[in-house]
Write a protein that holds these residues in place. Structure first.
Motif, PDB file in Angstrom:
ATOM      1  N   TRP A  41      56.738  42.851  48.048  1.00 24.54           N
ATOM      2  CA  TRP A  41      56.628  44.012  47.173  1.00 24.54           C
ATOM      3  C   TRP A  41      58.022  44.565  46.889  1.00 24.54           C
ATOM      4  O   TRP A  41      58.895  44.557  47.749  1.00 24.54           O
ATOM      5  CB  TRP A  41      55.783  45.105  47.830  1.00 24.54           C
ATOM      6  CG  TRP A  41      54.315  44.789  47.851  1.00 24.54           C
ATOM      7  CD1 TRP A  41      53.632  44.154  48.836  1.00 24.54           C
ATOM      8  CD2 TRP A  41      53.361  45.108  46.837  1.00 24.54           C
ATOM      9  NE1 TRP A  41      52.302  44.044  48.497  1.00 24.54           N
ATOM     10  CE2 TRP A  41      52.102  44.625  47.275  1.00 24.54           C
ATOM     11  CE3 TRP A  41      53.432  45.757  45.600  1.00 24.54           C
ATOM     12  CZ2 TRP A  41      50.940  44.777  46.525  1.00 24.54           C
ATOM     13  CZ3 TRP A  41      52.277  45.905  44.845  1.00 24.54           C
ATOM     14  CH2 TRP A  41      51.051  45.410  45.306  1.00 24.54           C
ATOM     15  N   ASN A  42      58.202  45.053  45.677  1.00 23.38           N
ATOM     16  CA  ASN A  42      59.492  45.618  45.259  1.00 23.38           C
ATOM     17  C   ASN A  42      59.273  46.849  44.389  1.00 23.38           C
ATOM     18  O   ASN A  42      58.251  46.974  43.698  1.00 23.38           O
ATOM     19  CB  ASN A  42      60.303  44.587  44.450  1.00 23.38           C
ATOM     20  CG  ASN A  42      60.724  43.404  45.279  1.00 23.38           C
ATOM     21  OD1 ASN A  42      61.604  43.499  46.127  1.00 23.38           O
ATOM     22  ND2 ASN A  42      60.084  42.267  45.045  1.00 23.38           N
ATOM     23  N   TRP A  43      60.252  47.740  44.423  1.00 21.02           N
ATOM     24  CA  TRP A  43      60.262  48.883  43.522  1.00 21.02           C
ATOM     25  C   TRP A  43      60.801  48.465  42.161  1.00 21.02           C
ATOM     26  O   TRP A  43      61.677  47.601  42.069  1.00 21.02           O
ATOM     27  CB  TRP A  43      61.134  50.002  44.069  1.00 21.02           C
ATOM     28  CG  TRP A  43      60.532  50.812  45.175  1.00 21.02           C
ATOM     29  CD1 TRP A  43      60.878  50.790  46.498  1.00 21.02           C
ATOM     30  CD2 TRP A  43      59.493  51.785  45.052  1.00 21.02           C
ATOM     31  NE1 TRP A  43      60.116  51.691  47.207  1.00 21.02           N
ATOM     32  CE2 TRP A  43      59.256  52.317  46.346  1.00 21.02           C
ATOM     33  CE3 TRP A  43      58.732  52.272  43.973  1.00 21.02           C
ATOM     34  CZ2 TRP A  43      58.299  53.304  46.578  1.00 21.02           C
ATOM     35  CZ3 TRP A  43      57.771  53.249  44.218  1.00 21.02           C
ATOM     36  CH2 TRP A  43      57.564  53.745  45.493  1.00 21.02           C
ATOM     37  N   GLU A  44      60.292  49.078  41.103  1.00 15.18           N
ATOM     38  CA  GLU A  44      60.787  48.841  39.747  1.00 15.18           C
ATOM     39  C   GLU A  44      61.006  50.195  39.064  1.00 15.18           C
ATOM     40  O   GLU A  44      60.357  51.192  39.394  1.00 15.18           O
ATOM     41  CB  GLU A  44      59.788  48.005  38.942  1.00 15.18           C
ATOM     42  CG  GLU A  44      59.602  46.582  39.441  1.00 15.18           C
ATOM     43  CD  GLU A  44      60.760  45.669  39.053  1.00 15.18           C
ATOM     44  OE1 GLU A  44      61.526  46.047  38.138  1.00 15.18           O
ATOM     45  OE2 GLU A  44      60.900  44.589  39.653  1.00 15.18           O
ATOM     46  N   SER A  45      61.913  50.188  38.091  1.00 12.99           N
ATOM     47  CA  SER A  45      62.227  51.426  37.372  1.00 12.99           C
ATOM     48  C   SER A  45      61.488  51.555  36.049  1.00 12.99           C
ATOM     49  O   SER A  45      61.338  52.650  35.513  1.00 12.99           O
ATOM     50  CB  SER A  45      63.729  51.530  37.130  1.00 12.99           C
ATOM     51  OG  SER A  45      64.183  50.405  36.396  1.00 12.99           O
TER      52      SER A  45
END
Length: 325
Positions: A49-53
């Motif tokens: 899982w990763n954060w995105e803008s």
């Protein structure tokens, strides 16, 4: 229809106040800050899982610019819901919610899973036994990731229908390219679909919200009809609808969050009730027993529990291995 819904939902969200005070134990709702904390914990424990803008013009100022939503890509989906083999005990179990309405729980709870041996065993007994089995699986997966004793809970209600109709294959979510999807290889060859799974913060409902975008084995976007083939039929076109992603210029399948808070509140209550019982027992057995707070559900574990709940809606999308491996 979809554009009208998008405008309405946009206005409704804009007019909704931002939740400031923590209420995740009392109501099942979380603040934007708690959503980020839970997202950080998910990313730390599960690097897929990763954060995105997202799109700059669509960023919400109540979330950090670089932490607008979460995503995991290329999640395998090896079979359709109708291809899953069920046993008699896999039938859905009905319970009554607090407002007296019926809700479905524990759908397909006996299906095979690659990393949880117990879920593949036949489930025998009454409704309580079925729910206890599901609860045990949820809690064991959390404990695998955290050195905290999390207790059992035995009652997981479900989300209700929403009234919005679903836009079918001509919806932008289909992103069809005009080619037939039936010209692939023989049926004897495994047709592996993949999904990008998103989690956003819903300001109106004050809970996380899951979104899905699927691809076939040739990396062609799935139509909305094909996506519904991977959704439990109790939810397809009811709680799962096609809507515009709040941070991207595209429409995706989304699991409607109208009952997410109520579901999470019940889960947290049951887990914390059992933690009190467990704490009292440990206190009787040892003077060096851990403090009660160490066994209570923490808000940063929210998304771990949330994803387990969501797996009943999309049982064939195998994102679950990212949180239980």
């Amino acid at each position: 229809m979809n554009s009208v819904q998008t405008i309405f939902f946009g206005i409704r969200e804009y007019l909704s106040p931002v939740l400031k005070n923590s209420k995740f134990k009392e109501t099942g709702c979380i603040t934007p800050e708690e959503f980020i904390a839970a997202g950080d914990f998910l990313v730390y424990k599960c690097p897929t899982w990763n954060w995105e803008s997202g799109e700059p013009s669509k960023r919400r100022d109540y979330l950090a610019a670089e932490k607008q939503f979460l995503i995991t890509r290329n999640v395998p989906c090896l079979r359709r819901v109708k291809q899953m083999e069920y046993i008699d005990e896999d039938a859905e179990t009905q319970i009554e919610t607090e407002d007296g309405e019926e809700a479905w729980v524990a759908t397909h709870s006996g299906r095979a899973a690659t990393n949880i041996e117990e879920i593949a065993q036949p489930i025998e007994g009454d409704e309580d036994e079925v729910n206890k089995r599901i609860s045990k699986i949820v809690l064991e997966d959390i404990n695998d990731k955290e050195d905290v004793d999390i207790p059992d809970m035995d009652d997981i209600p479900d989300i209700e229908e929403v009234e919005d109709e679903v836009v079918e294959e001509d919806d932008p979510a289909a992103l069809g390219n005009g080619t037939s999807l039936d010209d692939g290889p023989s049926d004897k060859i495994l047709q592996v679909r993949t999904y990008d799974v998103f989690i956003t913060y819903d300001k109106y409902y004050q809970t996380p919200r899951m979104w899905l975008f699927g691809y076939d084995e040739h990396r062609r976007p799935l139509t909305s009809t094909q996506i519904f083939e991977d959704v439990s039929q109790d939810y397809a076109k009811k709680t799962v609808t096609i809507e515009t992603h709040p941070h991207l210029n595209m429409s995706l399948a989304s699991i409607h969050p109208c009952r997410h808070a109520q579901v999470m509140k019940k889960i947290i209550e049951k887990m914390n009730e059992e933690s009190v019982k467990k704490f009292e027992l440990l206190q009787q057995q040892s003077a060096n027993a851990p403090q009660l707070e160490q066994a209570q559900v923490r808000v940063d574990q929210y998304l771990i529990i949330f994803l387990k709940f969501m797996s009943s809606v999309v049982p064939t999308i195998d994102y679950d291995h990212t949180i239980s491996a």
